[in-house]
Design an enzyme around this catalytic site. Structure first.
Site, PDB file in Angstrom:
ATOM      1  N   HIS A 209     -27.282  55.186  98.387  1.00  0.00           N
ATOM      2  CA  HIS A 209     -26.496  55.677  99.514  1.00  0.00           C
ATOM      3  C   HIS A 209     -26.453  54.616 100.604  1.00  0.00           C
TER       4      HIS A 209
ATOM      5  N   GLY B   9       7.062  51.741  85.506  1.00  0.00           N
ATOM      6  CA  GLY B   9       5.964  52.039  86.445  1.00  0.00           C
ATOM      7  C   GLY B   9       4.627  52.057  85.727  1.00  0.00           C
ATOM      8  N   GLY B  10       4.377  51.035  84.918  1.00  0.00           N
ATOM      9  CA  GLY B  10       3.084  50.901  84.237  1.00  0.00           C
ATOM     10  C   GLY B  10       2.186  49.952  85.010  1.00  0.00           C
TER      11      GLY B  10
ATOM     12  N   GLY C  65       3.985  46.557  86.468  1.00  0.00           N
ATOM     13  CA  GLY C  65       4.952  46.880  87.520  1.00  0.00           C
ATOM     14  C   GLY C  65       4.263  47.281  88.816  1.00  0.00           C
TER      15      GLY C  65
ATOM     16  N   ASP D 114      -4.005  41.742  71.057  1.00  0.00           N
ATOM     17  CA  ASP D 114      -2.676  42.313  71.305  1.00  0.00           C
ATOM     18  C   ASP D 114      -1.777  42.297  70.073  1.00  0.00           C
TER      19      ASP D 114
ATOM     20  N   LYS E 234      -1.312  26.684  70.881  1.00  0.00           N
ATOM     21  CA  LYS E 234      -0.056  25.932  71.022  1.00  0.00           C
ATOM     22  C   LYS E 234       0.168  25.390  72.436  1.00  0.00           C
TER      23      LYS E 234
ATOM     24  N   THR F 174      -2.764  34.479  77.368  1.00  0.00           N
ATOM     25  CA  THR F 174      -2.040  35.216  78.405  1.00  0.00           C
ATOM     26  C   THR F 174      -2.977  35.554  79.557  1.00  0.00           C
TER      27      THR F 174
ATOM     28  N   MET G 299      -3.460  47.045  74.714  1.00  0.00           N
ATOM     29  CA  MET G 299      -3.297  45.609  74.953  1.00  0.00           C
ATOM     30  C   MET G 299      -4.142  45.234  76.163  1.00  0.00           C
TER      31      MET G 299
HETATM   32  P1  FAD Z   1      -3.302  36.336  74.297  1.00  0.00           P
HETATM   33  O1  FAD Z   1      -4.122  36.311  75.511  1.00  0.00           O
HETATM   34  O2  FAD Z   1      -1.857  36.667  74.429  1.00  0.00           O
HETATM   35  O3  FAD Z   1      -3.475  34.902  73.620  1.00  0.00           O
HETATM   36  C1  FAD Z   1      -2.768  34.530  72.492  1.00  0.00           C
HETATM   37  C2  FAD Z   1      -2.738  33.014  72.437  1.00  0.00           C
HETATM   38  O4  FAD Z   1      -2.270  32.620  71.150  1.00  0.00           O
HETATM   39  C3  FAD Z   1      -1.777  32.389  73.441  1.00  0.00           C
HETATM   40  O5  FAD Z   1      -2.426  31.388  74.158  1.00  0.00           O
HETATM   41  C4  FAD Z   1      -0.666  31.794  72.557  1.00  0.00           C
HETATM   42  O6  FAD Z   1      -0.123  30.598  73.083  1.00  0.00           O
HETATM   43  C5  FAD Z   1      -1.425  31.497  71.285  1.00  0.00           C
HETATM   44  N1  FAD Z   1      -0.597  31.435  70.090  1.00  0.00           N
HETATM   45  C6  FAD Z   1       0.309  32.346  69.648  1.00  0.00           C
HETATM   46  N2  FAD Z   1       0.821  31.977  68.459  1.00  0.00           N
HETATM   47  C7  FAD Z   1       0.223  30.792  68.131  1.00  0.00           C
HETATM   48  C8  FAD Z   1       0.315  29.924  67.019  1.00  0.00           C
HETATM   49  N3  FAD Z   1       1.085  30.211  65.962  1.00  0.00           N
HETATM   50  N4  FAD Z   1      -0.427  28.791  67.033  1.00  0.00           N
HETATM   51  C9  FAD Z   1      -1.253  28.494  68.080  1.00  0.00           C
HETATM   52  N5  FAD Z   1      -1.389  29.307  69.147  1.00  0.00           N
HETATM   53  C10 FAD Z   1      -0.671  30.440  69.170  1.00  0.00           C
HETATM   54  N6  FAD Z   1      -5.730  42.938  80.441  1.00  0.00           N
HETATM   55  C11 FAD Z   1      -6.871  43.393  80.986  1.00  0.00           C
HETATM   56  O7  FAD Z   1      -7.770  43.824  80.252  1.00  0.00           O
HETATM   57  N7  FAD Z   1      -7.081  43.368  82.342  1.00  0.00           N
HETATM   58  C12 FAD Z   1      -6.135  42.909  83.182  1.00  0.00           C
HETATM   59  O8  FAD Z   1      -6.336  42.906  84.398  1.00  0.00           O
HETATM   60  C13 FAD Z   1      -4.908  42.446  82.649  1.00  0.00           C
HETATM   61  N8  FAD Z   1      -3.948  41.978  83.461  1.00  0.00           N
HETATM   62  C14 FAD Z   1      -2.793  41.495  82.915  1.00  0.00           C
HETATM   63  C15 FAD Z   1      -1.796  41.051  83.771  1.00  0.00           C
HETATM   64  C16 FAD Z   1      -0.602  40.571  83.270  1.00  0.00           C
HETATM   65  C17 FAD Z   1       0.463  40.077  84.210  1.00  0.00           C
HETATM   66  C18 FAD Z   1      -0.420  40.514  81.856  1.00  0.00           C
HETATM   67  C19 FAD Z   1       0.845  39.958  81.285  1.00  0.00           C
HETATM   68  C20 FAD Z   1      -1.396  40.972  80.994  1.00  0.00           C
HETATM   69  C21 FAD Z   1      -2.590  41.478  81.517  1.00  0.00           C
HETATM   70  N9  FAD Z   1      -3.594  41.977  80.695  1.00  0.00           N
HETATM   71  C22 FAD Z   1      -4.748  42.466  81.239  1.00  0.00           C
HETATM   72  C23 FAD Z   1      -3.453  42.006  79.233  1.00  0.00           C
HETATM   73  C24 FAD Z   1      -4.216  40.821  78.609  1.00  0.00           C
HETATM   74  O9  FAD Z   1      -3.718  39.614  79.149  1.00  0.00           O
HETATM   75  C25 FAD Z   1      -4.062  40.821  77.097  1.00  0.00           C
HETATM   76  O10 FAD Z   1      -4.439  42.087  76.588  1.00  0.00           O
HETATM   77  C26 FAD Z   1      -4.923  39.749  76.471  1.00  0.00           C
HETATM   78  O11 FAD Z   1      -4.575  38.477  76.956  1.00  0.00           O
HETATM   79  C27 FAD Z   1      -4.788  39.775  74.950  1.00  0.00           C
HETATM   80  O12 FAD Z   1      -5.588  38.775  74.417  1.00  0.00           O
HETATM   81  P2  FAD Z   1      -5.256  38.101  73.006  1.00  0.00           P
HETATM   82  O13 FAD Z   1      -6.360  37.140  72.768  1.00  0.00           O
HETATM   83  O14 FAD Z   1      -4.997  39.140  71.998  1.00  0.00           O
HETATM   84  O15 FAD Z   1      -3.885  37.327  73.195  1.00  0.00           O
HETATM   85  P1  NAD Z   2       2.876  49.495  80.270  1.00  0.00           P
HETATM   86  O1  NAD Z   2       2.975  50.065  78.919  1.00  0.00           O
HETATM   87  O2  NAD Z   2       1.624  49.632  81.047  1.00  0.00           O
HETATM   88  O3  NAD Z   2       4.003  50.121  81.200  1.00  0.00           O
HETATM   89  C1  NAD Z   2       5.339  50.104  80.845  1.00  0.00           C
HETATM   90  C2  NAD Z   2       6.027  51.205  81.613  1.00  0.00           C
HETATM   91  O4  NAD Z   2       7.409  51.057  81.425  1.00  0.00           O
HETATM   92  C3  NAD Z   2       5.635  52.606  81.129  1.00  0.00           C
HETATM   93  O5  NAD Z   2       5.327  53.394  82.226  1.00  0.00           O
HETATM   94  C4  NAD Z   2       6.875  53.065  80.402  1.00  0.00           C
HETATM   95  O6  NAD Z   2       7.044  54.467  80.425  1.00  0.00           O
HETATM   96  C5  NAD Z   2       7.956  52.339  81.190  1.00  0.00           C
HETATM   97  N1  NAD Z   2       9.212  52.151  80.461  1.00  0.00           N
HETATM   98  C6  NAD Z   2       9.376  51.849  79.162  1.00  0.00           C
HETATM   99  N2  NAD Z   2      10.685  51.762  78.873  1.00  0.00           N
HETATM  100  C7  NAD Z   2      11.353  51.986  80.025  1.00  0.00           C
HETATM  101  C8  NAD Z   2      12.725  52.030  80.374  1.00  0.00           C
HETATM  102  N3  NAD Z   2      13.669  51.840  79.472  1.00  0.00           N
HETATM  103  N4  NAD Z   2      13.053  52.279  81.661  1.00  0.00           N
HETATM  104  C9  NAD Z   2      12.079  52.496  82.594  1.00  0.00           C
HETATM  105  N5  NAD Z   2      10.767  52.474  82.306  1.00  0.00           N
HETATM  106  C10 NAD Z   2      10.416  52.219  81.042  1.00  0.00           C
HETATM  107  O7  NAD Z   2       3.325  47.972  80.124  1.00  0.00           O
HETATM  108  P2  NAD Z   2       3.292  46.770  81.159  1.00  0.00           P
HETATM  109  O8  NAD Z   2       3.025  47.260  82.527  1.00  0.00           O
HETATM  110  O9  NAD Z   2       4.510  45.974  80.896  1.00  0.00           O
HETATM  111  O10 NAD Z   2       2.035  45.956  80.655  1.00  0.00           O
HETATM  112  C11 NAD Z   2       1.999  45.422  79.320  1.00  0.00           C
HETATM  113  C12 NAD Z   2       0.617  45.440  78.768  1.00  0.00           C
HETATM  114  O11 NAD Z   2      -0.224  44.570  79.497  1.00  0.00           O
HETATM  115  C13 NAD Z   2       0.022  46.818  78.850  1.00  0.00           C
HETATM  116  O12 NAD Z   2      -0.291  47.242  77.541  1.00  0.00           O
HETATM  117  C14 NAD Z   2      -1.215  46.678  79.649  1.00  0.00           C
HETATM  118  O13 NAD Z   2      -2.312  47.275  79.012  1.00  0.00           O
HETATM  119  C15 NAD Z   2      -1.445  45.188  79.775  1.00  0.00           C
HETATM  120  N6  NAD Z   2      -1.843  44.956  81.168  1.00  0.00           N
HETATM  121  C16 NAD Z   2      -3.057  45.428  81.565  1.00  0.00           C
HETATM  122  C17 NAD Z   2      -3.433  45.287  82.875  1.00  0.00           C
HETATM  123  C18 NAD Z   2      -4.744  45.834  83.303  1.00  0.00           C
HETATM  124  O14 NAD Z   2      -5.582  46.102  82.460  1.00  0.00           O
HETATM  125  N7  NAD Z   2      -4.994  45.999  84.592  1.00  0.00           N
HETATM  126  C19 NAD Z   2      -2.596  44.677  83.798  1.00  0.00           C
HETATM  127  C20 NAD Z   2      -1.359  44.228  83.356  1.00  0.00           C
HETATM  128  C21 NAD Z   2      -1.001  44.378  82.032  1.00  0.00           C
END
Ligand code: FAD
Ligand code: NAD
Length: 466
Positions: A444, A181-182, A185, A312, A34, A41, A318
C-alpha cells in the site's frame, strides 16, 4: 557449404529467441534475416517504436494538461518537436536491435543477411549481397507478418498509411482517420491525439478492441471519448480515396446510411497477415493454409517433419511474447525435451492510457461455454494510489469458477495495467482461487491493491474499500 543443427528464418522475437535457446542447448545455429537490422517487426516497426512514441506523447500531454494540477508552472509555450521525438524513437530502436546483434555474437549464432528460400527440406538458399547456400538438419520458420488492408484501399504510404509509416510521420496530422479500432489503431491514434490531431476511429464491429472482454471495450470507449476521440462503431468502410492532400473515407453506419469523413491522413489498421513471400515453402513440403498461415501440429511442426514454424506466421495471437514462448518451445522440442505452452495464459495488453490488459477467459467466452462463474470488480478510483496520481479511470475484474473459486479470467483497465497483469498470470498458472489472491498482502499504496480488492469481491462480495 556451412552445415547447422538448426537454421532460423526470420529474426523477430520468435526467431531470435528460438536461436538463442537452440544455442543454449548446444546446437550449432544460424539465423537468416532479410533486413539489415535484426529484431523483426517488434523491434523495428512494432512494439518498441510504438511504445517509445506512446511514452513521449504521454509526457507531452502531461506537461500540457496535468503539470498545472500538480503545482508545476511552465513559463512559455510547450511545443512538440516531432522530428526530435521520432529521432529519439529511432535511437531506442537502434539500441534495441544492436542488442540483438550482441546476443547473437555472445551465443555464437551465425547471422546471414538475405532472403532465405528453401531449396529442399534440408537446404536453404540465402539471397543477399551474394547468394549462399546452407544445410540445416532442422529449420524454424519465423517469418512473421505484414499489415493487411481492404481490397479497395490503395496504401500510398504518404496519406493512406499503415503502422510502419505512422511511426515516422513528418507532421502531426490535423485529422487522422483510423480504420480499425483494434490495438494498433488505438495506440497510434492516441499518440497523435495527444500531439494535437483530431482522431476519428471507424470500427466494423459494434465495439472497439472487440476480441477482449466487452467490459474493457465499454470502459475504454468511454475514456477515449472523454479524451475527445470520435469513435464510430458498427461502420462498414466502403471506399478510401486520396484527393490531393486529403483522404476521403466513406462508410455505411448501422442504419445503412452513408457517412463521409475527410482527413489529411488515414491509418489502415485492420489486422496483419502472415508473411511467407519468397520462402519457397513448397520446395520443402511445407503446407500453407487458405488463410496464408503455415500449417503446424501441436508441436509446431509443419508438414515437413524437420521444419517448425512459430510466431505471427502460424495460428494464434499475433503477439511478441507468444512468438517468444513458441521459439523456446520449438528449440526444446528439437533438443528432445517435452515443453508446454498454455495458450490460455498468454496475456494481451493495449498500451493506451489507461492501459488495458487481460488474461484467461472473457465473460463472453464463459457464457458461450456455459461455465457458471462469479464476478468481482473493483474501481481504480477507490484506491488512494489512483487519487495520488490522478489516474482514476478503470477497474479490475476477476472472473472465478462459481463452485471451485478458481480464477478463470482477469480483465483490467487502468494505470500500469500492462505490468499488473503479470500477477494474474502467475496466479492462474498456479491455479489460484480468488480467495488465495485476496489473502495475499499487496503493498500500500499501489495500483495492485485493486487486484486484491477484486479478488475479495469475487470471493465473498467483501471488498474493503467500496
Ligand atoms: P516478426 O517480428 O514479424 O519477424 C519476422 C522477421 O522475418 C522479419 O524481420 C522479416 O524481415 C523476416 N523475414 C521474413 N521472411 C524472410 C525470409 N524469407 N528470409 C529472411 N528473413 C525473413 N506485440 C506485442 O506483444 N506487444 C506490443 O506492444 C506490440 N506492439 C506492436 C505494434 C505495432 C505497430 C505492430 C505492427 C505490431 C506490434 N506487436 C506487438 C506485434 C508483434 O510485433 C508481433 O507479434 C511480433 O513481432 C511477431 O514476431 P515474429 O518473430 O513472429 O515475426
Ligand atoms: P487488430 O486485430 O487488433 O484490430 C483490427 C481491428 O480492425 C478490429 O477491431 C477489427 O474489427 C477491425 N476491422 C477489421 N476489418 C475492418 C473493416 N473493414 N472496417 C473497419 N474495421 C475493421 O489488428 P491491428 O490493430 O491491426 O494489429 C495487428 C496485430 O498486431 C494484432 O494481432 C495485434 O495483436 C498486434 N499488435 C499488438 C499490440 C500489443 O500487444 N499492444 C500492439 C499493436 C499490434
Amino acid at each position: 557449404m556451412n552445415s547447422y543443427d538448426v537454421a532460423v528464418i526470420g529474426s523477430g522475437p520468435g526467431g531470435y529467441v528460438a536461436a538463442i535457446r537452440c544455442a543454449q542447448l548446444g546446437m550449432k545455429t544460424a539465423i537468416i534475416e532479410k533486413y539489415s537490422t535484426l529484431g523483426g517487426t517488434c523491434l523495428n516497426v512494432g512494439c518498441i517504436p510504438s511504445k517509445a512514441l506512446l511514452d513521449s506523447s504521454h509526457h507531452y500531454e502531461d506537461a500540457v494538461k496535468h503539470f498545472e494540477d500538480h503545482g508545476i508552472d511552465i513559463p512559455g509555450e510547450i511545443k512538440v518537436n516531432l522530428e526530435k521525438m521520432v529521432a529519439r524513437k529511432q535511437s531506442v530502436v537502434d539500441q534495441t536491435t544492436g542488442g540483438i546483434d550482441f546476443l547473437m555474437k555472445k551465443n555464437n549464432i551465425d547471422v546471414y543477411q538475405g532472403i532465405g528460400s528453401f531449396k529442399d527440406a534440408t537446404h536453404i538458399v540465402i539471397s543477399g549481397e551474394k547468394e549462399e547456400e546452407i544445410e540445416a538438419k532442422n529449420t524454424i520458420v519465423a517469418t512473421g507478418s505484414k499489415p493487411s488492408s481492404l481490397p479497395f484501399i490503395s496504401i500510398d504510404k504518404e496519406r493512406v498509411i499503415t503502422s510502419t509509416e505512422a511511426l515516422k510521420l513528418k507532421e502531426v496530422p490535423k485529422h487522422l482517420i483510423v480504420i480499425g479500432g483494434g490495438v494498433i489503431g488505438l495506440e497510434l491514434g492516441q499518440v497523435y491525439k495527444r500531439l494535437g490531431a483530431e482522431v476519428t476511429v471507424v470500427e466494423y464491429m459494434d465495439r472497439i478492441i472487440p476480441t477482449m472482454d466487452s467490459g474493457l471495450s465499454k470502459e475504454l470507449n468511454k475514456v477515449l471519448k472523454k479524451q475527445k476521440f470520435t469513435i464510430n462503431n458498427s461502420h462498414k468502410v466502403k471506399s478510401v480515396e486520396r484527393v490531393g492532400d486529403e483522404v476521403v473515407v466513406k462508410a455505411d453506419n448501422k442504419k445503412g446510411e452513408e457517412v463521409e469523413l475527410r482527413g489529411d491522413y488515414c491509418l489502415v489498421s485492420v489486422g496483419r497477415r502472415p508473411f511467407t513471400d519468397g520462402l519457397n515453402a513448397e520446395a520443402a513440403g511445407v503446407k500453407i493454409t487458405d488463410r496464408g498461415q503455415i500449417e503446424v501440429n501441436d508441436h509446431l511442426q509443419t508438414s515437413a517433419s524437420n521444419i517448425y514454424a512459430i510466431g505471427d506466421v502460424v495460428k494464434g495471437a499475433m503477439l511478441a511474447h507468444k512468438a517468444e514462448e513458441e521459439g523456446v518451445f520449438v528449440a526444446e522440442t528439437i533438443a528432445g525435451q517435452k515443453p508446454h505452452i498454455d495458450y490460455n495464459l498468454i496475456p494481451g495488453v493495449v498500451y493506451t492510457w489507461p492501459e488495458v490488459a487481460a488474461v484467461g477467459q472473457t465473460e463472453e467466452q464463459l457464457k458461450d461455454k456455459g461455465v457458471a462463474y462469479k464476478v468481482g470488480q473493483f474501481p481504480m478510483r477507490a484506491l488512494g494510489r489512483s487519487r495520488a496520481s490522478m489516474d482514476l479511470d478503470g477497474f479490475v475484474k476477476i472472473l472465478a469458477d462459481k463452485s471451485t473459486d478458481e480464477i478463470l479470467g482477469v480483465h483490467m483497465i487502468g494505470a500500469r495495467a500492462a505490468d499488473m497483469i503479470a500477477e494474474a498470470v502467475v496466479a492462474m498458472e498456479y491455479r489460484a482461487s480468488a480467495e488465495d489472491v485476496s489473502r495475499m498482502s499487496h503493498a500500500h499504496p499501489t495500483f495492485t491493491e485493486a487486484i486484491k480488492e477484486a479478488a475479495l469481491a469475487a470471493t465473498d462480495d467483501r471488498a474493503l474499500h467500496v
